[in-house]
Design a protein around this motif. Structure first.
Motif, PDB file in Angstrom:
ATOM      1  N   ARG A   5       0.833  -1.192   0.000  1.00 33.43           N
ATOM      2  CA  ARG A   5       0.000   0.000   0.000  1.00 33.43           C
ATOM      3  C   ARG A   5       0.873   1.250   0.000  1.00 33.43           C
ATOM      4  NH1 ARG A   5      -5.316  -1.311   3.376  1.00 33.43           N
ATOM      5  NH2 ARG A   5      -5.464  -3.512   2.958  1.00 33.43           N
ATOM      6  N   ALA A   6       0.489   2.265  -0.772  1.00 34.54           N
ATOM      7  CA  ALA A   6       1.240   3.512  -0.843  1.00 34.54           C
ATOM      8  C   ALA A   6       0.462   4.490  -1.706  1.00 34.54           C
ATOM      9  CB  ALA A   6       2.624   3.250  -1.412  1.00 34.54           C
ATOM     10  N   PRO A   7       0.924   5.726  -1.879  1.00 35.99           N
ATOM     11  CA  PRO A   7       1.759   6.527  -1.005  1.00 35.99           C
ATOM     12  C   PRO A   7       0.900   7.521  -0.228  1.00 35.99           C
ATOM     13  CG  PRO A   7       1.778   7.478  -3.190  1.00 35.99           C
ATOM     14  CD  PRO A   7       0.769   6.336  -3.198  1.00 35.99           C
ATOM     15  N   LYS A  83       8.055  -2.643 -10.982  1.00 35.76           N
ATOM     16  CA  LYS A  83       7.796  -1.847 -12.184  1.00 35.76           C
ATOM     17  C   LYS A  83       6.329  -1.443 -12.290  1.00 35.76           C
ATOM     18  CE  LYS A  83      11.523  -3.594 -15.146  1.00 35.76           C
ATOM     19  NZ  LYS A  83      11.837  -4.396 -16.360  1.00 35.76           N
ATOM     20  N   SER A  84       5.417  -2.348 -11.916  1.00 34.52           N
ATOM     21  CA  SER A  84       3.994  -2.094 -12.110  1.00 34.52           C
ATOM     22  C   SER A  84       3.376  -1.226 -11.026  1.00 34.52           C
ATOM     23  CB  SER A  84       3.224  -3.424 -12.190  1.00 34.52           C
ATOM     24  OG  SER A  84       3.648  -4.188 -13.284  1.00 34.52           O
ATOM     25  N   SER A  85       3.805  -1.411  -9.777  1.00 31.90           N
ATOM     26  CA  SER A  85       3.064  -0.775  -8.689  1.00 31.90           C
ATOM     27  C   SER A  85       3.886   0.096  -7.749  1.00 31.90           C
ATOM     28  CB  SER A  85       2.364  -1.858  -7.848  1.00 31.90           C
ATOM     29  OG  SER A  85       3.301  -2.779  -7.321  1.00 31.90           O
ATOM     30  N   VAL A  86       5.222   0.104  -7.886  1.00 33.69           N
ATOM     31  CA  VAL A  86       6.043   0.822  -6.918  1.00 33.69           C
ATOM     32  C   VAL A  86       6.887   1.928  -7.540  1.00 33.69           C
ATOM     33  CG1 VAL A  86       7.877   0.566  -5.180  1.00 33.69           C
ATOM     34  CG2 VAL A  86       6.112  -1.184  -5.389  1.00 33.69           C
ATOM     35  N   SER A  87       7.367   1.734  -8.757  1.00 36.85           N
ATOM     36  CA  SER A  87       8.351   2.658  -9.348  1.00 36.85           C
ATOM     37  C   SER A  87       7.845   4.099  -9.405  1.00 36.85           C
ATOM     38  CB  SER A  87       8.740   2.182 -10.750  1.00 36.85           C
ATOM     39  OG  SER A  87       7.604   2.132 -11.601  1.00 36.85           O
ATOM     40  N   SER A  88       6.562   4.295  -9.708  1.00 37.44           N
ATOM     41  CA  SER A  88       6.029   5.665  -9.789  1.00 37.44           C
ATOM     42  C   SER A  88       6.045   6.338  -8.421  1.00 37.44           C
ATOM     43  CB  SER A  88       4.610   5.640 -10.353  1.00 37.44           C
ATOM     44  OG  SER A  88       3.749   4.871  -9.530  1.00 37.44           O
ATOM     45  N   PRO A 121      16.066  -9.526  -6.149  1.00 39.33           N
ATOM     46  CA  PRO A 121      16.057  -8.472  -5.121  1.00 39.33           C
ATOM     47  C   PRO A 121      14.640  -8.006  -4.805  1.00 39.33           C
ATOM     48  CG  PRO A 121      17.667  -7.994  -6.842  1.00 39.33           C
ATOM     49  CD  PRO A 121      16.848  -9.138  -7.335  1.00 39.33           C
ATOM     50  N   GLY A 122      14.408  -7.680  -3.525  1.00 37.55           N
ATOM     51  CA  GLY A 122      13.094  -7.253  -3.091  1.00 37.55           C
ATOM     52  C   GLY A 122      12.849  -5.771  -3.314  1.00 37.55           C
ATOM     53  N   LEU A 123      11.666  -5.321  -2.915  1.00 35.62           N
ATOM     54  CA  LEU A 123      11.270  -3.935  -3.158  1.00 35.62           C
ATOM     55  C   LEU A 123      12.148  -2.942  -2.417  1.00 35.62           C
ATOM     56  CD1 LEU A 123       7.376  -4.264  -3.044  1.00 35.62           C
ATOM     57  CD2 LEU A 123       8.927  -4.527  -4.987  1.00 35.62           C
ATOM     58  N   MET A 124      12.656  -3.317  -1.233  1.00 39.88           N
ATOM     59  CA  MET A 124      13.547  -2.425  -0.491  1.00 39.88           C
ATOM     60  C   MET A 124      14.816  -2.151  -1.293  1.00 39.88           C
ATOM     61  SD  MET A 124      13.264  -3.832   3.415  1.00 39.88           S
ATOM     62  CE  MET A 124      11.781  -3.582   4.414  1.00 39.88           C
ATOM     63  N   VAL A 125      15.416  -3.213  -1.822  1.00 37.90           N
ATOM     64  CA  VAL A 125      16.668  -3.080  -2.581  1.00 37.90           C
ATOM     65  C   VAL A 125      16.430  -2.331  -3.886  1.00 37.90           C
ATOM     66  CG1 VAL A 125      18.562  -4.338  -3.669  1.00 37.90           C
ATOM     67  CG2 VAL A 125      17.555  -5.205  -1.553  1.00 37.90           C
ATOM     68  N   LEU A 126      15.377  -2.703  -4.600  1.00 39.62           N
ATOM     69  CA  LEU A 126      15.096  -2.066  -5.892  1.00 39.62           C
ATOM     70  C   LEU A 126      14.798  -0.583  -5.733  1.00 39.62           C
ATOM     71  CD1 LEU A 126      12.853  -4.885  -7.416  1.00 39.62           C
ATOM     72  CD2 LEU A 126      15.195  -4.318  -8.081  1.00 39.62           C
ATOM     73  N   SER A 127      14.103  -0.226  -4.654  1.00 39.56           N
ATOM     74  CA  SER A 127      13.769   1.179  -4.420  1.00 39.56           C
ATOM     75  C   SER A 127      15.027   2.006  -4.192  1.00 39.56           C
ATOM     76  CB  SER A 127      12.829   1.305  -3.218  1.00 39.56           C
ATOM     77  OG  SER A 127      11.626   0.608  -3.446  1.00 39.56           O
ATOM     78  N   ILE A 128      15.941   1.495  -3.356  1.00 39.69           N
ATOM     79  CA  ILE A 128      17.152   2.256  -3.056  1.00 39.69           C
ATOM     80  C   ILE A 128      18.089   2.282  -4.261  1.00 39.69           C
ATOM     81  CG2 ILE A 128      19.068   2.540  -1.446  1.00 39.69           C
ATOM     82  CD1 ILE A 128      17.486   1.148   0.656  1.00 39.69           C
ATOM     83  N   GLN A 129      18.085   1.219  -5.055  1.00 37.39           N
ATOM     84  CA  GLN A 129      18.887   1.224  -6.283  1.00 37.39           C
ATOM     85  C   GLN A 129      18.478   2.388  -7.182  1.00 37.39           C
ATOM     86  OE1 GLN A 129      18.323  -2.666  -7.977  1.00 37.39           O
ATOM     87  NE2 GLN A 129      20.247  -3.441  -7.168  1.00 37.39           N
ATOM     88  N   PHE A 130      17.182   2.591  -7.321  1.00 36.49           N
ATOM     89  CA  PHE A 130      16.693   3.694  -8.147  1.00 36.49           C
ATOM     90  C   PHE A 130      17.125   5.030  -7.567  1.00 36.49           C
ATOM     91  CE2 PHE A 130      13.607   7.012  -9.037  1.00 36.49           C
ATOM     92  CZ  PHE A 130      13.502   6.956 -10.413  1.00 36.49           C
ATOM     93  N   LEU A 131      17.022   5.180  -6.243  1.00 36.27           N
ATOM     94  CA  LEU A 131      17.380   6.440  -5.602  1.00 36.27           C
ATOM     95  C   LEU A 131      18.871   6.734  -5.746  1.00 36.27           C
ATOM     96  CD1 LEU A 131      15.222   6.135  -2.368  1.00 36.27           C
ATOM     97  CD2 LEU A 131      14.796   7.598  -4.343  1.00 36.27           C
TER      98      LEU A 131
END
Length: 275
Positions: A5-7, A83-88, A121-131
């Motif tokens: 759930r977000a944001p 890609k579908s639900s978190v990247s935006s 890799p999980g959502l935590m890792v993928l999120s920080i990779q983008f940042l």
């Protein structure tokens, strides 16, 4: 089936619900009754396959259809979910908004979805990779564990081995803060995964009938993002915060064969989820 759930920010609140169906375990073979349709619907088939055709076409079955913003089958990877639900949402954090992503569900799949492995890799890792790849962004992360207790929640710093109980306070400028929480600058995905694995190894877990390493605590990863403007407002710094939460297992007591202290711990987890 974990939910994400977000944001949220102070001006508007947007809620997105996604469901990720995990693969069956060995003990569940023969109970393959979950189907994902059109990346939106989750269909729970009637487990009684002996019902007559006339019962099925006249809707005298227990088949259920649920609709979500996103639905992922058991063969989808964490990258597909991202890609579908978190990247935006991560892009919105870079622009100075706040977002929270949390995984909720029974005792299987949440930690894999949020932390993942080297191969997936999980959502935590993928999120920080983008940042980290974003230009003009400075990222700070901390990781804490919330252990539900009978009347309160005990907070530990998972990145500090000798961490005692930490206090939750309200700061007039920073809002709600945890006093004494260690904050680390991160510069690479390998370092992120190393810290997440270290922190997860210090979480409170317990063996149940449903899972040998069921989480008995909530893990909260907070990322504070500061971004300098490149236009004429060069002195302006945009600040966003991303919270990624791996909640404790919320399996039914009957499935986990809980009793005694384990049953009381499970009740405390449910109470803390409401909070």
């Amino acid at each position: 089936m974990p939910s994400i759930r977000a944001p949220a920010n102070k001006r508007t609140t947007t809620l997105t619900v996604a469901v990720k169906c995990r693969p069956l375990t060995e003990r569940e073979r023969g109970r393959d009754i979950v189907r994902v349709n059109d990346n939106k619907e989750v269909i729970i088939l009637d487990s009684d396959i002996s019902k007559e055709y006339i019962d099925r076409i006249q809707n005298r079955t227990s088949e259920k259809i649920y609709c979500f913003d996103h639905a992922f089958g058991p063969h989808c990877t964490n990258l597909d979910v991202y890609k579908s639900s978190v990247s935006s949402m991560i892009s919105a954090v870079v622009l100075g908004l706040n977002a929270t992503i949390f995984a909720y569900g029974s005792t299987f799949g949440k930690t894999h979805t949020m932390v993942g492995t080297q191969e997936d890799p999980g959502l935590m890792v993928l999120s920080i990779q983008f940042l980290i790849l974003s230009k003009s962004v400075r990222a700070l992360m901390n990781l804490k564990s919330l252990v539900p207790a009978l009347k309160s929640t005990v907070i530990y710093d998972l990145l500090e081995k000798s961490s005692g109980h930490l206090e939750l306070r309200e700061d007039p400028q920073q809002g709600i803060i945890v006093v004494g929480l260690k904050c680390i600058k991160v510069h690479s995905a390998d370092k992120i995964l190393e810290l997440l694995n270290l922190g997860n190894s210090r979480r409170k877990t317990e063996s149940t009938e449903a899972n040998a390493t069921s989480s008995r605590s909530h893990a909260v990863l907070e990322i504070i993002v500061k971004r300098k403007q490149r236009n004429k407002y060069r002195n302006q710094v945009m600040r966003g915060k991303l919270a990624l939460v791996d909640l404790a297992g919320s399996e039914r007591a009957s499935e986990a064969n809980s009793g005694g202290q384990r049953l009381r711990d499970g009740a405390n987890i449910y109470c803390s989820l409401l909070a």
